[in-house]
Scaffold this motif. Structure first.
Motif, PDB file in Angstrom:
ATOM      1  N   GLY A  35     -14.780   7.156   1.989  1.00  0.00           N
ATOM      2  CA  GLY A  35     -14.152   7.178   3.302  1.00  0.00           C
ATOM      3  C   GLY A  35     -15.024   7.292   4.523  1.00  0.00           C
ATOM      4  O   GLY A  35     -14.550   7.660   5.585  1.00  0.00           O
ATOM      5  N   TRP A  56     -12.619  11.128  10.168  1.00  0.00           N
ATOM      6  CA  TRP A  56     -11.307  11.241   9.534  1.00  0.00           C
ATOM      7  C   TRP A  56     -11.310  12.226   8.366  1.00  0.00           C
ATOM      8  O   TRP A  56     -10.268  12.724   7.982  1.00  0.00           O
ATOM      9  CB  TRP A  56     -10.842   9.882   9.039  1.00  0.00           C
ATOM     10  CG  TRP A  56     -10.396   8.949  10.114  1.00  0.00           C
ATOM     11  CD1 TRP A  56     -10.505   9.142  11.465  1.00  0.00           C
ATOM     12  CD2 TRP A  56      -9.780   7.671   9.941  1.00  0.00           C
ATOM     13  NE1 TRP A  56      -9.997   8.068  12.147  1.00  0.00           N
ATOM     14  CE2 TRP A  56      -9.542   7.142  11.238  1.00  0.00           C
ATOM     15  CE3 TRP A  56      -9.408   6.924   8.835  1.00  0.00           C
ATOM     16  CZ2 TRP A  56      -8.949   5.914  11.436  1.00  0.00           C
ATOM     17  CZ3 TRP A  56      -8.818   5.681   9.031  1.00  0.00           C
ATOM     18  CH2 TRP A  56      -8.594   5.187  10.319  1.00  0.00           C
ATOM     19  N   LEU A  96     -11.800  11.671   5.106  1.00  0.00           N
ATOM     20  CA  LEU A  96     -11.042  11.193   3.946  1.00  0.00           C
ATOM     21  C   LEU A  96     -11.615  11.690   2.620  1.00  0.00           C
ATOM     22  O   LEU A  96     -10.864  12.026   1.699  1.00  0.00           O
ATOM     23  CB  LEU A  96     -10.993   9.664   3.941  1.00  0.00           C
ATOM     24  CG  LEU A  96     -10.155   9.011   5.039  1.00  0.00           C
ATOM     25  CD1 LEU A  96     -10.204   7.491   4.889  1.00  0.00           C
ATOM     26  CD2 LEU A  96      -8.714   9.497   4.995  1.00  0.00           C
ATOM     27  N   ASP A  97     -12.937  11.742   2.515  1.00  0.00           N
ATOM     28  CA  ASP A  97     -13.514  12.236   1.263  1.00  0.00           C
ATOM     29  C   ASP A  97     -13.209  13.710   1.052  1.00  0.00           C
ATOM     30  O   ASP A  97     -12.957  14.149  -0.077  1.00  0.00           O
ATOM     31  CB  ASP A  97     -15.020  11.990   1.241  1.00  0.00           C
ATOM     32  CG  ASP A  97     -15.347  10.521   1.008  1.00  0.00           C
ATOM     33  OD1 ASP A  97     -14.809   9.947   0.049  1.00  0.00           O
ATOM     34  OD2 ASP A  97     -16.109   9.948   1.795  1.00  0.00           O
ATOM     35  N   LEU A 138     -10.502  15.126   2.109  1.00  0.00           N
ATOM     36  CA  LEU A 138      -9.096  15.112   1.700  1.00  0.00           C
ATOM     37  C   LEU A 138      -8.965  14.779   0.219  1.00  0.00           C
ATOM     38  O   LEU A 138      -8.188  15.418  -0.504  1.00  0.00           O
ATOM     39  CB  LEU A 138      -8.327  14.081   2.531  1.00  0.00           C
ATOM     40  CG  LEU A 138      -6.890  13.794   2.082  1.00  0.00           C
ATOM     41  CD1 LEU A 138      -5.995  15.010   2.303  1.00  0.00           C
ATOM     42  CD2 LEU A 138      -6.327  12.575   2.815  1.00  0.00           C
ATOM     43  N   VAL A 181     -11.703   1.413   2.152  1.00  0.00           N
ATOM     44  CA  VAL A 181     -10.710   1.622   3.206  1.00  0.00           C
ATOM     45  C   VAL A 181     -10.851   0.523   4.245  1.00  0.00           C
ATOM     46  O   VAL A 181     -11.962   0.178   4.649  1.00  0.00           O
ATOM     47  CB  VAL A 181     -10.920   2.999   3.866  1.00  0.00           C
ATOM     48  CG1 VAL A 181     -10.015   3.174   5.074  1.00  0.00           C
ATOM     49  CG2 VAL A 181     -10.683   4.110   2.843  1.00  0.00           C
ATOM     50  N   ALA A 220      -6.592   1.164   0.737  1.00  0.00           N
ATOM     51  CA  ALA A 220      -7.463   2.257   0.300  1.00  0.00           C
ATOM     52  C   ALA A 220      -7.735   2.020  -1.179  1.00  0.00           C
ATOM     53  O   ALA A 220      -7.054   2.552  -2.058  1.00  0.00           O
ATOM     54  CB  ALA A 220      -6.802   3.616   0.522  1.00  0.00           C
ATOM     55  N   ARG A 244      -5.070   6.528  10.488  1.00  0.00           N
ATOM     56  CA  ARG A 244      -5.636   7.558   9.601  1.00  0.00           C
ATOM     57  C   ARG A 244      -4.567   8.158   8.716  1.00  0.00           C
ATOM     58  O   ARG A 244      -4.760   8.341   7.504  1.00  0.00           O
ATOM     59  CB  ARG A 244      -6.304   8.657  10.427  1.00  0.00           C
ATOM     60  CG  ARG A 244      -7.027   9.716   9.582  1.00  0.00           C
ATOM     61  CD  ARG A 244      -7.095  11.048  10.277  1.00  0.00           C
ATOM     62  NE  ARG A 244      -5.766  11.609  10.465  1.00  0.00           N
ATOM     63  CZ  ARG A 244      -5.080  12.237   9.494  1.00  0.00           C
ATOM     64  NH1 ARG A 244      -5.576  12.370   8.280  1.00  0.00           N
ATOM     65  NH2 ARG A 244      -3.891  12.738   9.759  1.00  0.00           N
ATOM     66  N   ILE A 277      -3.515   5.654   5.950  1.00  0.00           N
ATOM     67  CA  ILE A 277      -4.515   5.561   4.887  1.00  0.00           C
ATOM     68  C   ILE A 277      -4.468   6.812   4.016  1.00  0.00           C
ATOM     69  O   ILE A 277      -4.522   6.742   2.774  1.00  0.00           O
ATOM     70  CB  ILE A 277      -5.921   5.381   5.488  1.00  0.00           C
ATOM     71  CG1 ILE A 277      -6.047   4.022   6.188  1.00  0.00           C
ATOM     72  CG2 ILE A 277      -6.988   5.546   4.419  1.00  0.00           C
ATOM     73  CD1 ILE A 277      -5.995   2.829   5.272  1.00  0.00           C
ATOM     74  N   ALA A 278      -4.366   7.988   4.654  1.00  0.00           N
ATOM     75  CA  ALA A 278      -4.272   9.239   3.901  1.00  0.00           C
ATOM     76  C   ALA A 278      -3.045   9.245   3.004  1.00  0.00           C
ATOM     77  O   ALA A 278      -3.084   9.745   1.871  1.00  0.00           O
ATOM     78  CB  ALA A 278      -4.245  10.424   4.865  1.00  0.00           C
ATOM     79  N   ILE A 338      -3.641   7.312  -0.149  1.00  0.00           N
ATOM     80  CA  ILE A 338      -4.479   8.070  -1.081  1.00  0.00           C
ATOM     81  C   ILE A 338      -3.685   9.172  -1.770  1.00  0.00           C
ATOM     82  O   ILE A 338      -3.725   9.318  -2.996  1.00  0.00           O
ATOM     83  CB  ILE A 338      -5.702   8.645  -0.341  1.00  0.00           C
ATOM     84  CG1 ILE A 338      -6.630   7.508   0.102  1.00  0.00           C
ATOM     85  CG2 ILE A 338      -6.449   9.647  -1.217  1.00  0.00           C
ATOM     86  CD1 ILE A 338      -7.721   7.935   1.056  1.00  0.00           C
TER      87      ILE A 338
END
Length: 246
Positions: A44, A69, A71-72, A74, A153, A170, A222, A225-226, A229
């Motif tokens: 991410g 963001w 993401l990793d 998360l 992503v 994603a 964001r 995308i979250a 995931i």
């Protein structure tokens, strides 16, 4: 002669079935022996912007940083929550950039005979060593229509003479790497969710609409995308038999 050919085919099918059963049993045995795991995520840090199609748009790809963001972080948080019911999850340190730099997916059929590039990275770039296994989550790749590859992503746009399609995606894959031998016990790419649109990718994705425009577009993107995931991760880990009851 015909009977011999049929017998040979039957024996070959039986041999393949026995080999598959033995491999499944070996994986199941190795998974049962795992008590402690560390989680590595490296999908991410950047988002791709891909355009492809048949209208002379120019098959171009760009990228921009989305490290803010988180993401990793998360993914590690969500995976820890999901896996803690079965395993002792221990925090690990690793060079995220080293894992993200591996662009060629070893999950794809063309790469099945190659040595998995993440084995040595787990051995050399993850601390502490000595856990029973490491769960490694990295970018996966898919075709955009019959054109470009897209990965990780991103936003993807595909145009034909009659229509314009857009997706957020994603795309990721999960490996279970044994902590002593560093053999890959299991690996799987996250499957599509409920995407039933005209343009599909071989992984979690969803359509782009007008909500991704305007001043708050970045935050909505964001969140979308979250959502891809967090909805796909339990399904993927369940398919890999890493979650109790799956």
């Amino acid at each position: 002669m015909r009977r011999s050919v049929i017998l040979w085919i039957g024996l070959a099918i039986a041999s393949v079935a026995l080999s598959a059963a033995a491999a499944f049993e070996t994986r199941a045995t190795k998974l049962q022996a795992i008590k402690s795991v560390g989680i590595v995520s490296a999908i991410g840090e950047e988002m791709s912007l891909t355009r492809a199609g048949l209208t002379g748009l120019g098959n171009t790809a760009q990228s921009l940083s989305i490290s803010a963001w988180g993401l990793d972080e998360l993914i590690v948080q969500q995976a820890t929550k999901l896996l803690s019911g079965r395993f002792r999850v221990q925090p690990v340190n690793y060079r995220r950039a080293a894992f993200a730099a591996v662009r060629d997916s070893a999950v794809t059929p063309v790469n099945l005979l190659r040595s998995d590039p993440f084995k040595e990275l787990v051995r050399s770039d993850v601390a502490p060593q000595g856990l029973d296994a490491y769960i490694v989550i990295t970018r996966a790749r898919s075709k955009l229509g019959n054109g470009r590859n897209v990965e990780g992503v991103g936003l993807a746009q595909y145009r034909t003479l009659l229509a314009d399609y857009g997706l957020i995606h994603a795309l990721y894959e999960v490996r279970v790497i044994e902590g002593k031998s560093f053999d890959v016990i299991e690996k799987r790419a996250a499957a599509p969710l409920e995407n039933t649109g005209t343009l599909r990718l071989a992984g979690p994705s969803g359509p782009i609409d007008e909500t991704f425009e305007g001043p708050a577009a970045s935050e909505r993107l964001r969140a979308a995308i979250a959502d891809l995931i967090t909805r796909s991760l339990p399904v993927t880990l369940g398919d890999m038999h890493l979650i109790d009851g799956q």
